[in-house]
Scaffold this active site. Structure first.
Site, PDB file in Angstrom:
ATOM      1  N   ALA A 577       0.754  -1.164   0.142  1.00  0.00           N
ATOM      2  CA  ALA A 577      -0.106   0.034   0.075  1.00  0.00           C
ATOM      3  C   ALA A 577       0.879   1.207  -0.018  1.00  0.00           C
ATOM      4  O   ALA A 577       1.859   1.327   0.883  1.00  0.00           O
ATOM      5  CB  ALA A 577      -0.960   0.084   1.290  1.00  0.00           C
ATOM      6  N   ASP A 694      16.323  10.222  -3.045  1.00  0.00           N
ATOM      7  CA  ASP A 694      15.779   9.362  -1.997  1.00  0.00           C
ATOM      8  C   ASP A 694      16.445   7.902  -2.091  1.00  0.00           C
ATOM      9  O   ASP A 694      15.561   6.899  -2.026  1.00  0.00           O
ATOM     10  CB  ASP A 694      14.357   9.511  -2.021  1.00  0.00           C
ATOM     11  CG  ASP A 694      13.811   8.666  -0.791  1.00  0.00           C
ATOM     12  OD1 ASP A 694      14.541   8.465   0.119  1.00  0.00           O
ATOM     13  OD2 ASP A 694      12.636   8.273  -0.695  1.00  0.00           O
TER      14      ASP A 694
END
Length: 929
Positions: A577, A694
């Site tokens: 998710a 990131d």
């Protein structure tokens, strides 16, 4: 989110109940303080704690005081400042029976603040007990020589409380454990609400609801009010199931009841068959005004009738006029019949004049002009005022024609008679087609229901004849007259190639001339041209374009991503998710292409347009990249209700979790190969002037051939010009442990800051997914880096690899290597495997535990369980105990065979324990590995 279980503590061996005064309040504690005696082993156990069946994970919160060993002077030689927490499961209460062997260690508890001689300092620590499965459990505190007072012990588990979200009710749910980070929960729509699919939501391990899927909507006649559906009040209506509010009844209607789906017309007002049931009602038009007949002496038997529109139209604009003519001879009048001619017509007039001709002389004519509207038919018919469409006979198909033909598609259109008027819903057509095949037993018919009189049919076979039949459908779905069966044929691929022969020939000639020029230049300037080609081959042909520079982000998606029809995607199961919705494993089957496994990111219902643009922006970024070490974008779904991003499926998931699951199973050569793939992907991004921001092992995906690919391109958009973006983004906090110091302090994000992050990724790979900087807080990490502290070499890390890490972590970003240099160095190491044999110095006291702050030069571990916990091998505590190895002196005498003999079989675990023992021993140890 906390649920508590009551229990009492039973004490065994030496523990005492002591009354203390703290801040003026009397309280009782369990205390022990045998700091001057050796070999302490004192236990304090709870009574039986019954477990809720679904609560497999509980939290233990301890409040305690620990005395500073230095405050005891000479008697503190055996003093400790820690104690241990144990647990034991059982299906029944064993009473006062106590066996230490049934307990397994949960954690070593160390105080943040130590109490001296004057002021008491209370510590609060919380630990997790995982994977509980029996009816209940016990907790126990073991003291091994500390001066400690236990003030309280609180046991609780976390729940996601019962909630109503998007009109769906979800029950109270116990949060899952680490092996079930997201627990899917099905809900029910509240009363008078409905949903297309079963509403679902996920309960996190922290007791929070996330990612609701499947939105409930209030039924027709109901509106949403404070998590419930309430009937529309009198005078209001709602025709469809939606999240909208009830609307006031429109003009000339009345709403007398609650929960109305529509408002009926008032007396004397009507709705036309083509009017929507939610629209206003209309009255009948009044009579036309000032009818005038004008004759001409030049044209015998001809006159012009003209009039003014009616004063009242009934609120409608579809006013038409009809003319009725009566011919009177004396008192007898009869219809003028068909002899009289009207220009333009005598019915359906929209203009306020008409020319009448072919009149006979010396006769009296009476002309009546009547105004009509869409509701005029109701004036003489007692029809219900509710909106109903009459059943109409569908028009007939008169002709079909071929508009365009390709090798794999045909475009057709057809004519209908009579042509349909504008109505509430368009006429639907049923098109049936099949291959022209003599073997009718296996003929496959395809049926399409269409709302247009044209269609493009894709996915056909080249050079194949097809038979088509089309018919119109009535408003009740009944078929009308069919056209004759027509045959059309797709083009062959050879025909298309024939049309392109001239173009190809021209291209071939041009290519030959170009090749000749290149050969001549190579002959004259071989070295310089060869250098040019090599560099061009490695350099991307384009530069990254930020999709947020587009005024309309949807244009960027269409430019950089391929649109996929949702019928080509089959979702199989949820694998995660994300911030915007669920992620599925699925299958992509595009006609003409091989079926492939894909990952499908979905956008949860109820999204805003900004969320949709943010969701699709990642696809606009990924769509610009084409490299084997960058996650491949298959396409997007944007033109349908549910937006999706479809990428290639990576079987082994995220790199950090994969390495943790296979600790010690890969050689240094294999790990360096993984790093090389990541570095190659980052070099490609750097050459395109793209900064990732990131880069971490969690954002590297691994396929079934252990090929690593860079993913997750969502962070870059947030930090560009946001003055608060240094620490906070829409996705959470900046990953401090992976981010270069200049990027944290000054938002200086460059390829050099990505290189710093790559150094951290190298450390993660060599440490098999261990968390960088262990349990240090973000503040401690930043402080340590600014004081020149760097992560130590992981266990069994080649020296050359660790030296490259240190180069990536240089404070001056201009001195860090570029990704091209990193790829070259890793290639060199892979070409010379012997260069990986020299191992960097490894100190388990630094690399596995937090750096000691006590200043003591003594042994780093006081007991075997503490040592095993520090190297994350606590599961072997019972093996050591059963083998009689209960002191650190015995541990330091162990050899490789001894470790195997007590039951340690996994290569990675064997190596971790052996290297830790090696680090504890003197550098001249003769331990043979």
């Amino acid at each position: 989110h906390h649920t508590h279980e009551p229990f009492i503590l039973c004490f065994f061996f030496q523990w005492e109940v002591v009354q203390k005064t703290l801040n003026g309040s009397q309280l009782y504690t369990y205390s022990i303080c045998n700091v001057g005696e050796r070999e302490q082993d004192n236990w304090l156990r709870t009574t039986f704690i019954q477990r809720r069946p679904s609560a497999s994970r509980v939290f233990v919160e301890l409040q305690f005081i620990v005395r500073d060993c230095n405050s005891f002077g000479a008697s503190s030689l055996t003093c400790k400042e820690t104690f241990n927490l144990f647990s034991s499961e059982s299906d029944a209460d064993v009473g006062t029976t106590f066996r230490k062997g049934q307990f397994k260690k949960v954690a070593t508890i160390a105080p943040d603040e130590i109490t001296g001689k004057k002021e008491l300092r209370i510590n609060t620590e919380t630990r997790v007990v995982e994977n509980l499965s029996l009816k209940g459990f016990y907790l126990a505190i073991q003291d091994i020589g500390a001066c400690v007072a236990l003030l309280s012990l609180r046991v609780y588990y976390k729940i996601c409380p019962a909630t109503i979200q998007s009109l769906a009710s979800f029950p109270e749910t116990v949060a899952g454990g680490e092996n079930q980070a997201l627990r899917e929960v099905s809900g029910e729509c509240v009363e008078n609400a409905i949903s297309e699919g079963l509403p679902r939501i996920y309960c996190t391990v922290d007791g929070e609801w996330v990612v609701p899927v499947g939105q409930c909507q209030c039924k027709p006649g109901y509106e949403e009010t404070e998590d419930a559906c309430k009937e529309c009040l009198p005078g209001f209506f709602k025709a469809e199931a939606s999240s909208g509010k009830c609307e006031p009844c429109p003009a000339n209607t009345q709403g007398l009841d609650t929960g109305a789906l529509f408002c009926p017309c008032m007396d004397g007002f009507y709705r036309a068959p083509t009017d929507p049931p939610t629209g206003p009602c209309s009255g009948l038009p009044s009579a036309p005004r000032d009818l005038v007949a004008t004759t001409s002496h030049l044209s015998v038997g001809k006159l012009l009738l003209s009039w003014r529109p009616p004063e009242h139209t009934g609120g409608r604009t579809d006013i038409t006029y009809s003319i009725e003519c009566l011919r009177c001879e004396g008192p007898v009048c009869q219809s003028c019949g068909e002899k009289i001619r009207y220009e333009p017509a005598n019915v359906g007039l929209t203009l306020t004049k008409v020319t009448v001709s072919e009149l006979d002389a010396h006769l009296n004519y009476t002309f009546t002009v009547e105004a009509h509207s869409g509701v005029s038919a109701f004036a003489s018919q007692a029809m219900p005022q509710a909106h109903k469409l009459p059943l109409t006979n569908p028009p007939k198909i008169t002709s079909m024609r071929l508009v365009k033909q390709n090798p794999t598609s045909l475009s057709l259109s057809w004519e209908v008679s009579p042509k349909p008027r504008v109505q509430a819903r368009p006429i639907r057509y049923e098109l049936t087609y099949r291959k022209k095949d003599d073997n009718l037993d296996v003929t496959t018919y395809t049926v399409l229901i269409l709302e247009k009189n044209s269609v493009q049919i894709p996915d056909l076979s080249p050079g194949t004849a097809y038979l088509f039949r089309v018919q119109a459908l009535g408003s009740d779905g009944s078929p009308g007259g069919s056209s004759i069966e027509e045959q059309y044929e797709t083009l062959s691929e050879g025909h298309l190639a024939h049309n392109n022969t001239a173009v190809i020939s021209g291209a071939a000639i041009g290519g030959a001339v170009m090749l000749l020029i290149v050969v001549i230049v190579l002959f004259l300037h071989r070295r310089s041209v060869l250098f040019f080609f090599l560099n061009e081959q490695l350099k991307p042909l384009k530069t990254y374009v930020d999709p947020h520079t587009y005024e309309d982000p949807n244009i960027a998606v269409l430019k950089f991503a391929t649109e996929i029809h949702p019928s080509h995607i089959t979702k199989q199961k949820v694998i995660g998710a994300g911030e915007f919705g669920e992620v599925y494993r699925g299958i992509l089957k595009v006609p003409g292409r091989k079926e492939v496994a894909v990952a499908v990111k979905t956008l949860k219902p109820g999204y805003t347009e900004k969320q949709r643009q943010d969701f699709l922006s990642e696809a606009s970024i990924m769509g610009q990249f084409a490299h084997q070490n960058i996650i491949r974008l298959e396409g997007v779904v944007t033109k349908f209700k549910h937006a999706m991003i479809v990428t290639e499926y990576m079987e082994n998931g995220a790199l950090d979790r994969y390495l943790r699951d296979h600790d010690g199973e890969f050689s240094a050569y294999q790990l360096v190969g993984m790093m090389r793939g990541i570095a190659a992907g980052m070099k490609y991004l750097s050459d395109m002037s793209y900064v990732h921001r990131d880069l971490a092992a969690r954002n590297i995906l691994v396929n079934n051939t252990l090929e690593c690919k860079v993913s997750d391109f969502g962070l870059s958009r947030v930090l560009e010009d946001d003055p608060e973006g240094t620490y906070t983004t829409s996705g959470g906090k900046i990953p401090i442990r992976w981010t270069a110091p200049e990027a944290i302090a000054y938002r200086k994000f460059t390829s050099a800051s990505d290189v710093w992050s790559f150094g951290i990724v190298m450390w993660e790979v060599m440490a098999f997914g261990e968390r960088p900087y262990w349990d240090m807080s973000n503040h401690e990490v930043m402080k340590a880096i600014n004081e020149a502290f760097r992560l130590p070499a992981p266990m069994d890390c080649p020296s050359a690899v660790y030296q490259l890490m240190l180069q990536c972590w240089l404070q001056d970003r201009s001195k860090r290597p570029r990704f091209g240099d990193i790829v070259s160095l890793l290639d060199k190491l892979l070409r010379s495997p012997e260069s990986l044999k020299a191992i960097a110095d490894f100190d388990p006291r630094v690399s596995i535990r937090l750096p000691s702050t006590s200043g003591s030069d003594g042994p780093p571990f006081r007991c075997v369980p503490e040592w095993l916990e520090s190297i994350k091998m606590s599961q072997y505590g019972e093996n050591f105990t059963c083998a009689g190895i209960v002191s650190m002196d015995q541990v330091m005498q162990m050899k490789n065979e001894d470790i195997k003999n007590i039951g340690v079989r996994l290569p990675g675990h064997l190596k971790r324990i052996a290297y830790s023992i090696l680090g504890l021993k003197d550098q001249t140890s003769t331990l043979i590995l």
